[in-house]
Design a protein around this motif. Structure first.
Motif, PDB file in Angstrom:
ATOM      1  N   ALA A   1      40.866  11.106  -6.907  1.00 49.06           N
ATOM      2  CA  ALA A   1      39.598  10.419  -7.172  1.00 49.06           C
ATOM      3  C   ALA A   1      38.597  11.370  -7.819  1.00 49.06           C
ATOM      4  O   ALA A   1      37.894  10.992  -8.766  1.00 49.06           O
ATOM      5  CB  ALA A   1      39.036   9.843  -5.871  1.00 49.06           C
ATOM      6  N   LEU A   2      38.553  12.611  -7.348  1.00 48.13           N
ATOM      7  CA  LEU A   2      37.661  13.603  -7.959  1.00 48.13           C
ATOM      8  C   LEU A   2      38.087  13.919  -9.395  1.00 48.13           C
ATOM      9  O   LEU A   2      37.234  14.088 -10.271  1.00 48.13           O
ATOM     10  CB  LEU A   2      37.623  14.888  -7.132  1.00 48.13           C
ATOM     11  CG  LEU A   2      36.877  14.825  -5.808  1.00 48.13           C
ATOM     12  CD1 LEU A   2      36.947  16.168  -5.090  1.00 48.13           C
ATOM     13  CD2 LEU A   2      35.434  14.393  -6.002  1.00 48.13           C
TER      14      LEU A   2
ATOM     15  N   THR B   1      47.684  12.973   6.270  1.00 46.27           N
ATOM     16  CA  THR B   1      46.609  13.886   5.903  1.00 46.27           C
ATOM     17  C   THR B   1      46.815  14.403   4.488  1.00 46.27           C
ATOM     18  O   THR B   1      45.875  14.464   3.704  1.00 46.27           O
ATOM     19  CB  THR B   1      46.544  15.070   6.891  1.00 46.27           C
ATOM     20  OG1 THR B   1      46.386  14.553   8.203  1.00 46.27           O
ATOM     21  CG2 THR B   1      45.403  15.995   6.551  1.00 46.27           C
TER      22      THR B   1
ATOM     23  N   ASN C   1      44.866  11.795  -2.486  1.00 43.91           N
ATOM     24  CA  ASN C   1      44.088  10.665  -2.982  1.00 43.91           C
ATOM     25  C   ASN C   1      42.643  11.081  -3.273  1.00 43.91           C
ATOM     26  O   ASN C   1      42.061  10.680  -4.281  1.00 43.91           O
ATOM     27  CB  ASN C   1      44.110   9.498  -1.991  1.00 43.91           C
ATOM     28  CG  ASN C   1      45.479   8.862  -1.897  1.00 43.91           C
ATOM     29  OD1 ASN C   1      46.311   9.000  -2.776  1.00 43.91           O
ATOM     30  ND2 ASN C   1      45.713   8.174  -0.793  1.00 43.91           N
ATOM     31  N   PHE C   2      42.078  11.885  -2.382  1.00 45.04           N
ATOM     32  CA  PHE C   2      40.715  12.377  -2.573  1.00 45.04           C
ATOM     33  C   PHE C   2      40.622  13.238  -3.825  1.00 45.04           C
ATOM     34  O   PHE C   2      39.715  13.070  -4.646  1.00 45.04           O
ATOM     35  CB  PHE C   2      40.274  13.164  -1.330  1.00 45.04           C
ATOM     36  CG  PHE C   2      38.921  13.788  -1.445  1.00 45.04           C
ATOM     37  CD1 PHE C   2      37.777  12.991  -1.442  1.00 45.04           C
ATOM     38  CD2 PHE C   2      38.774  15.161  -1.550  1.00 45.04           C
ATOM     39  CE1 PHE C   2      36.517  13.561  -1.543  1.00 45.04           C
ATOM     40  CE2 PHE C   2      37.520  15.737  -1.650  1.00 45.04           C
ATOM     41  CZ  PHE C   2      36.394  14.933  -1.644  1.00 45.04           C
ATOM     42  N   ARG C   3      41.573  14.153  -3.989  1.00 38.95           N
ATOM     43  CA  ARG C   3      41.567  15.021  -5.173  1.00 38.95           C
ATOM     44  C   ARG C   3      41.788  14.217  -6.448  1.00 38.95           C
ATOM     45  O   ARG C   3      41.175  14.494  -7.481  1.00 38.95           O
ATOM     46  CB  ARG C   3      42.631  16.115  -5.031  1.00 38.95           C
ATOM     47  CG  ARG C   3      42.257  17.128  -3.956  1.00 38.95           C
ATOM     48  CD  ARG C   3      43.254  18.239  -3.857  1.00 38.95           C
ATOM     49  NE  ARG C   3      43.151  19.055  -5.058  1.00 38.95           N
ATOM     50  CZ  ARG C   3      44.110  19.872  -5.482  1.00 38.95           C
ATOM     51  NH1 ARG C   3      45.231  19.975  -4.810  1.00 38.95           N
ATOM     52  NH2 ARG C   3      43.948  20.581  -6.561  1.00 38.95           N
TER      53      ARG C   3
ATOM     54  N   ASP D   1      46.046  11.601   2.101  1.00 40.60           N
ATOM     55  CA  ASP D   1      44.600  11.390   1.999  1.00 40.60           C
ATOM     56  C   ASP D   1      43.956  12.461   1.130  1.00 40.60           C
ATOM     57  O   ASP D   1      43.094  12.165   0.306  1.00 40.60           O
ATOM     58  CB  ASP D   1      43.946  11.389   3.379  1.00 40.60           C
ATOM     59  CG  ASP D   1      44.332  10.176   4.205  1.00 40.60           C
ATOM     60  OD1 ASP D   1      44.855   9.195   3.620  1.00 40.60           O
ATOM     61  OD2 ASP D   1      44.118  10.218   5.438  1.00 40.60           O
ATOM     62  N   LEU D   2      44.380  13.713   1.307  1.00 44.85           N
ATOM     63  CA  LEU D   2      43.844  14.806   0.507  1.00 44.85           C
ATOM     64  C   LEU D   2      44.205  14.622  -0.966  1.00 44.85           C
ATOM     65  O   LEU D   2      43.359  14.790  -1.842  1.00 44.85           O
ATOM     66  CB  LEU D   2      44.368  16.156   1.013  1.00 44.85           C
ATOM     67  CG  LEU D   2      43.890  17.386   0.239  1.00 44.85           C
ATOM     68  CD1 LEU D   2      42.372  17.510   0.319  1.00 44.85           C
ATOM     69  CD2 LEU D   2      44.559  18.630   0.769  1.00 44.85           C
TER      70      LEU D   2
END
Length: 177
Positions: free
Chosen positions: A66-67, A56, A62-64, A59-60
């Motif tokens: 990408a942003l 988790t 990686n998401f941040r 994933d967070l």
């Protein structure tokens, strides 16, 4: 067992100690004693995994990331600059001589721009964090603070539209990409 960071060595996986007390709490380094177990039990490991699984967190992150990549991209900056210019043009079109239809259309565009600038602000807050040092947080930039202030004032003016605060929309001309 090996030495701890308290003995002057840098904190590395070899020098850190994580122990579980008989009550089940985790303690580190100097707090560890012979009366505590150095390995958590299976039930404690599964409890810790359930609280915050590393997948988790990955994933967070990686998401941040990408942003952050999106926010740092040239097309994002150009898009935001075009939105600011379009917003300034629509703000300049709002004159006392404008027809009611024109004023209604401009109010519609005002809400659209406000939503888009709010989305930009939230994306940047999630991407960079609020006040972190690495990467520099959203509020560590004076321009982002100004943008946040302008978005908040824009929403206040929108909610309290009949109170004469709509003139505060002109602050949006000061937004910077």
């Amino acid at each position: 067992m090996g030495s701890t960071p308290a003995e002057g060595l840098p904190a590395t996986p070899e020098t850190l100690r994580l122990c579980v007390t008989p009550e089940g709490s985790l303690v580190d380094g100097p707090s560890c004693s012979d009366s505590v177990r150095e390995e958590p039990s299976d039930s404690q490991v599964s409890y810790l995994d359930g609280v915050c699984p590393s997948s988790t967190i990955d994933d967070l992150n990686n998401f941040r990331q990408a942003l952050r990549d999106i926010c740092n991209s040239k097309w994002f900056e150009v898009t935001m600059l075009c939105l600011i210019i379009a917003n300034v043009v629509t703000l300049a079109m709002d004159t006392p001589l404008a027809s009611e239809d024109m004023k209604e259309t401009l109010d519609y565009f005002n809400v659209i721009f406000l939503i888009l600038f709010t989305i930009e602000m939230v994306i940047k807050m999630v991407a960079f964090g609020l006040i972190g040092k690495t990467p520099p947080g959203y509020f560590r930039s004076v321009f982002n603070c100004l943008d946040c202030f302008i978005v908040i004032v824009g929403w206040i003016a929108e909610v309290l539209d009949h109170s004469g605060l709509s003139a505060l929309r002109a602050l949006r001309a000061f937004r910077l990409p």
